[in-house]
Design an enzyme around this catalytic site. Structure first.
Site, mmCIF file in Angstrom:
data_model
loop_
_atom_site.group_PDB
_atom_site.id
_atom_site.type_symbol
_atom_site.label_atom_id
_atom_site.label_comp_id
_atom_site.label_asym_id
_atom_site.label_seq_id
_atom_site.Cartn_x
_atom_site.Cartn_y
_atom_site.Cartn_z
ATOM 1 N N SER A 252 1.489 3.779 -0.883
ATOM 2 C CA SER A 252 0.503 2.870 -0.282
ATOM 3 C C SER A 252 -0.277 2.168 -1.378
ATOM 4 O O SER A 252 -0.541 2.755 -2.435
ATOM 5 C CB SER A 252 -0.474 3.651 0.593
ATOM 6 O OG SER A 252 -1.343 4.433 -0.212
ATOM 7 N N ASP A 253 -0.648 0.914 -1.142
ATOM 8 C CA ASP A 253 -1.653 0.332 -2.022
ATOM 9 C C ASP A 253 -2.913 1.180 -1.860
ATOM 10 O O ASP A 253 -3.071 1.912 -0.880
ATOM 11 C CB ASP A 253 -1.898 -1.145 -1.680
ATOM 12 C CG ASP A 253 -2.472 -1.912 -2.882
ATOM 13 O OD1 ASP A 253 -3.024 -1.259 -3.806
ATOM 14 O OD2 ASP A 253 -2.391 -3.156 -2.913
ATOM 15 N N TRP A 254 -3.797 1.093 -2.838
ATOM 16 C CA TRP A 254 -4.921 2.029 -2.919
ATOM 17 C C TRP A 254 -5.900 1.834 -1.753
ATOM 18 O O TRP A 254 -6.659 0.887 -1.715
ATOM 19 C CB TRP A 254 -5.612 1.860 -4.277
ATOM 20 C CG TRP A 254 -5.032 2.727 -5.365
ATOM 21 C CD1 TRP A 254 -5.747 3.517 -6.225
ATOM 22 C CD2 TRP A 254 -3.647 2.928 -5.730
ATOM 23 N NE1 TRP A 254 -4.887 4.201 -7.066
ATOM 24 C CE2 TRP A 254 -3.606 3.859 -6.785
ATOM 25 C CE3 TRP A 254 -2.428 2.441 -5.243
ATOM 26 C CZ2 TRP A 254 -2.420 4.301 -7.373
ATOM 27 C CZ3 TRP A 254 -1.240 2.869 -5.828
ATOM 28 C CH2 TRP A 254 -1.249 3.786 -6.880
ATOM 29 N N GLY A 255 -5.818 2.731 -0.798
ATOM 30 C CA GLY A 255 -6.687 2.615 0.373
ATOM 31 C C GLY A 255 -6.121 1.707 1.452
ATOM 32 O O GLY A 255 -6.855 1.275 2.336
ATOM 33 N N ALA A 256 -4.817 1.439 1.411
ATOM 34 C CA ALA A 256 -4.215 0.514 2.384
ATOM 35 C C ALA A 256 -3.752 1.204 3.657
ATOM 36 O O ALA A 256 -3.176 0.561 4.522
ATOM 37 C CB ALA A 256 -3.037 -0.226 1.741
#
Ligand SMILES: *[C@@H]1O[C@H](CO)[C@@H](O)[C@H](O)[C@H]1NC(C)=O
Ligand SMILES: *[C@@H]1O[C@H](CO)[C@@H](O)[C@H](O)[C@H]1NC(C)=O
Ligand SMILES: *[C@@H]1O[C@H](CO)[C@@H](O)[C@H](O)[C@H]1NC(C)=O
Ligand SMILES: *[C@@H]1O[C@H](CO)[C@@H](O)[C@H](O)[C@H]1NC(C)=O
Ligand SMILES: *[C@@H]1O[C@H](CO)[C@@H](O)[C@H](O)[C@H]1NC(C)=O
Ligand SMILES: *[C@@H]1O[C@H](CO)[C@@H](O)[C@H](O)[C@H]1NC(C)=O
Length: 735
Positions: A252-256
């Site tokens: 995942s993108d960071w916090g996505a």
């Protein structure tokens, strides 16, 4: 020059091939063996990042080590232009500059060099390349990728990934999918039809899979209404990635991540980063995966598959043996602390490849050269050291940038070598243009500087000088916990040069009849003053990384014959691009890609808009003559296009012949699309035979009913040219 670079690149490549890799089957077998010995907690520690807020975190993202099984904490680090947050590394030219080289050789060499630095610092995963096709030129992170053309992005993706992974470092293709603007990115929905998805935005990911990429990053935005990180159409068992043969894992993108753990795990997310909830999202696996496993909503088999997908690449690239220990601390970007071991991964070879890419990505847009009886330039380029006796160097973009300022987007001060945000690097080794110019000129001329954007000072410095170099820039970056820079929240507000750079250039040109303009920019900018008769040369230098000064001086003084080509069109207004950034919205907007295939030059061709400088354009100090195109059918539906290329001028040089394809009208394609390019070194008077290959897929369109590429029948036109508007040879293929 050209030869020296070639030798360096070959050395790097031959080193690269020395790393042992295993087959995917063998790698999965090894992964499954070790998984059979793992506890549930150990498995969860591999699929969930250790946490943004965890002081033990060493890299931008990492996983939990399992010492008893010999598995280290897997370290992942940004980003596409070299290692972020770490000292003693190289600040590489950006992705869009790599695209400007139109050189697979340099794209590959850049990848190898970046990979070598990640490896030597003990970072297992390079969070790049960026593959977000530049849908609108103002998009904040456009410079991280390879411009608005899908084919060029695909070649950039392929060469970068092969380069990075050849030295045993994993690459991570990002961001899947439609992550094209910064405003509202944490929830906007990129909506597009199936053909547009495949032919434009997914195409670079397809090329990444062909390059054997080991991971992909799902985007912050939603795609077709559903979170990218649990979007079964993108990453599910029958999604685009799996159907295209992807063997690795989805990060995942960071916090996505949003919604439930089961929804994410069952629809294809393999690893959540950074692991905890970071306000914008995240913490989905940490909060609920254990529970979803015990309730049976997520099966043990799926968990084992997630872990296997993450560990198999580690075996595949031989990272289980001889990989350096992580020796830096991304939480201490000042380089201090006990975990920053001060390993210097810079090298003369990396500096040389950087400098060569700076030169090779510099696009000569204008050159009104006048020579004296000795054949030296009295106006325009290339300059001969000592001919000009009075020189002015103007603009804050010529001077040293404020160090360590891009990362948090605090400023655009000094020369612009990279945009701001997570794709940036610490700039502790920049050689700015003013220093490189001053060193090269030495005592052969009187130098006057005005290194601000003050227009009166600029004009005073330039008045009556033999040559005035004027620098101006435009910058953009990532939205996030970053500041708004000069009123720009990630995406640019407009296509103007910053700090009234265009007016300053006009003020200088009014008083100096040999004004040489250098533009540093993250993408297209308005250059509507380019016809000014006193502006004798313009170099578009992009965002070129730390060797910006030396690479530029080589081009200005003819030590490197420019061969950079625009990886986008430069029009006089934004409307020419046919797309919009949505800045204002009541809640997360739907961004309908109604322009479909018509980005950049494809739109301009469709609307009969002639840009100021077209896609693929770039001048040389020499001229090239093209002749004798022959088309011959080869194996598997491919065609070979062969022609002669002669250096008809008086400098040795490098041409970047381009292949554009015109489809039969029934295909519904844009008028011309890029389908090939070559890099050809030709000495004065020499003629070389050049062959460009057009494969079957390159002549196909995405056919939605059959979910495959299908080659339409009819008459195709092949155009060989020096740019999309400078076609030299034309042929036809009837199928
Ligand atoms: C996205 O939505 C469009 C419109 O409904 C549809 O045609 C397309 O197939 C969808 N894309 C994917 C990958 O599911
Ligand atoms: C950078 O490398 C030098 C050796 O070349 C070393 O002395 C110094 O401590 C390193 N600094 C950091 C912050 O890594
Ligand atoms: C350019 O300006 C210089 C000095 O101001 C002058 O000597 C020269 O004749 C001018 N050249 C042209 C071509 O206008
Ligand atoms: C060009 O520069 C000269 C000074 O060398 C100046 O006199 C002239 O007005 C300038 N031309 C334009 C069009 O600004
Ligand atoms: C260039 O465009 C700017 C902004 O629209 C305008 O102010 C300026 O007059 C234009 N300059 C030229 C030479 O057209
Ligand atoms: C986007 O397309 C959808 C479905 O066709 C439509 O309902 C919506 O109004 C469109 N949104 C915008 C902003 O055009």
């Amino acid at each position: 020059m050209i030869l020296a670079g070639f030798v360096f690149a070959s050395l790097l490549l031959s080193q690269g091939n020395a790393f042992v890799t295993r087959s995917w089957d063998e790698s999965y077998r090894l992964a499954n063996n070790v998984i059979a010995q793992m506890t549930l907690d150990e498995k969860l520690g591999i699929v969930i990042g250790t946490g943004q807020l965890n002081s033990a975190r060493r890299c931008v993202g990492d996983t939990k080590a399992i010492p008893r099984l010999g598995i280290p904490s897997i370290c992942m680090q940004d980003g596409p232009a070299g290692m972020r947050l770490v000292k003693n590394v190289t600040a590489y030219p950006t992705g869009v500059n790599a695209a400007s080289t139109f050189s697979r050789r340099l794209m590959r060499a850049r990848g190898v060099a970046i990979g070598e630095e990640f490896r030597a610092k003990g970072a297992h995963i390079f969070l790049g390349p960026g593959l977000d096709v530049m849908r609108n030129p103002k998009g904040g992170r456009g410079w991280e990728s390879f411009g608005p053309d899908p084919y060029l992005n695909g070649e950039g993706a392929y060469e970068t990934i092969v380069g990075v992974q050849s030295v045993g470092v994993q690459a991570c293709a990002k961001h899947l999918l439609g992550n094209n603007q910064e405003h509202w990115r944490y929830g906007l929905s990129s909506n597009m039809d199936d053909r547009t998805t495949h032919e434009i935005y997914f195409y670079p990911f397809l090329r990444s899979i062909e390059a054997d990429v080991t991971s992909v990053m799902c985007a912050y935005n939603r795609f077709n209404g559903t979170s990218s990180c649990h979007n079964e159409n993108l990453i599910g068992p029958n999604g685009l990635m799996q159907k295209a043969g992807f063997k690795g894992y989805v990060i995942s993108d960071w916090g996505a991540t949003h919604d439930g753990a089961a929804e994410n795990a069952n629809n294809g997310l393999d690893m959540e980063q950074p692991g905890d909830n970071i306000v914008i999202g995240g913490g989905v696996f940490a909060g609920g995966l254990r529970r979803a496993l015990s309730s049976g909503e997520v099966s043990q088999d799926r968990l084992n598959q997630m872990v296997a997908r993450i560990l198999a690449p580690w075996y595949h690239l031989g990272q289980d043996s001889g990989f350096p220990e992580t020796n830096f601390d991304a939480q201490r970007r000042d380089g201090t602390g006990p975990r920053n071991l001060g390993v210097n991964v810079r090298s003369a070879a990396h500096t040389a490849i950087n400098k060569e890419i700076v030169s090779a990505s510099s696009v000569l847009l204008k050159n009104a050269r006048v020579t004296n009886s000795a054949g030296q330039s009295t106006r325009g380029l290339p300059l001969t050291r000592g001919v000009a006796k009075t020189v002015a160097i103007i603009g804050q973009d010529a001077k040293m940038p404020k160090l360590d300022c891009n990362e948090l987007g605090e400023c655009n001060e000094g020369t612009m070598v990279v945009g701001w945000g997570s794709g940036s690097t610490l700039l502790d080794h920049v050689v700015p243009p003013v220093d490189a110019l001053t060193a090269h000129i030495g005592n052969t001329a009187t130098i006057t500087t005005s290194l601000t954007m003050d227009q009166n000072n600029a004009a005073n410095a330039a008045r009556g000088k033999d040559v005035a170099f004027v620098f101006a820039n435009a910058m953009s970056g990532e939205l996030g916990f970053y500041n708004v820079v000069h009123g720009n929240m990630g995406d640019r507000n407009d296509l103007a040069l910053w700090w009234k750079g265009g007016s300053m250039i006009e003020r200088v040109a009014a008083v100096c009849n040999n004004t040489i303009v250098v533009i540093h920019s993250v993408g297209p900018v308005i250059l509507n003053w380019s016809d000014h008769p006193n502006i004798t040369a313009i170099i578009y230098a992009g965002a070129p990384g730390e060797q910006t000064g030396p690479g530029l001086v080589d081009v200005l003084y003819g030590l490197y014959n420019p061969s950079g080509r625009l990886p986008f069109s430069i029009a006089d207004n934004e409307a020419a691009y046919g797309t919009e950034i949505v800045y204002n919205s009541l809640g997360f907007p739907d961004i309908n890609h109604t322009e479909k295939l018509l980005l950049d030059y494809r739109n301009m061709d469709d609307k009969n808009i002639t840009p100021r400088f077209e896609f693929g354009f770039g001048l040389s100090y020499t001229t090239f003559a093209y002749s004798g195109l022959s088309v011959s059918a080869g194996a598997n539906g491919a065609y070979s296009l062969t022609f002669s290329l002669r250096n008809s001028g008086s400098f040795d040089g490098t041409e970047k012949p381009q292949l554009y394809l015109g489809y039969p009208a029934s295909a519904g394609e844009p008028k011309m699309v890029l389908r090939g390019f070559e890099e050809v070194d030709v000495t004065v008077g020499q003629t070389k035979s050049v062959t460009v290959t057009l494969d079957r897929r390159g002549m196909s369109i995405w056919d939605t009913p059959s979910q495959s590429y299908v080659r339409p029948s009819g008459t195709f036109t092949v155009y060989i040219g020096a740019s999309i508007k400078d076609i030299r040879l034309t042929g036809t293929i009837v199928v």
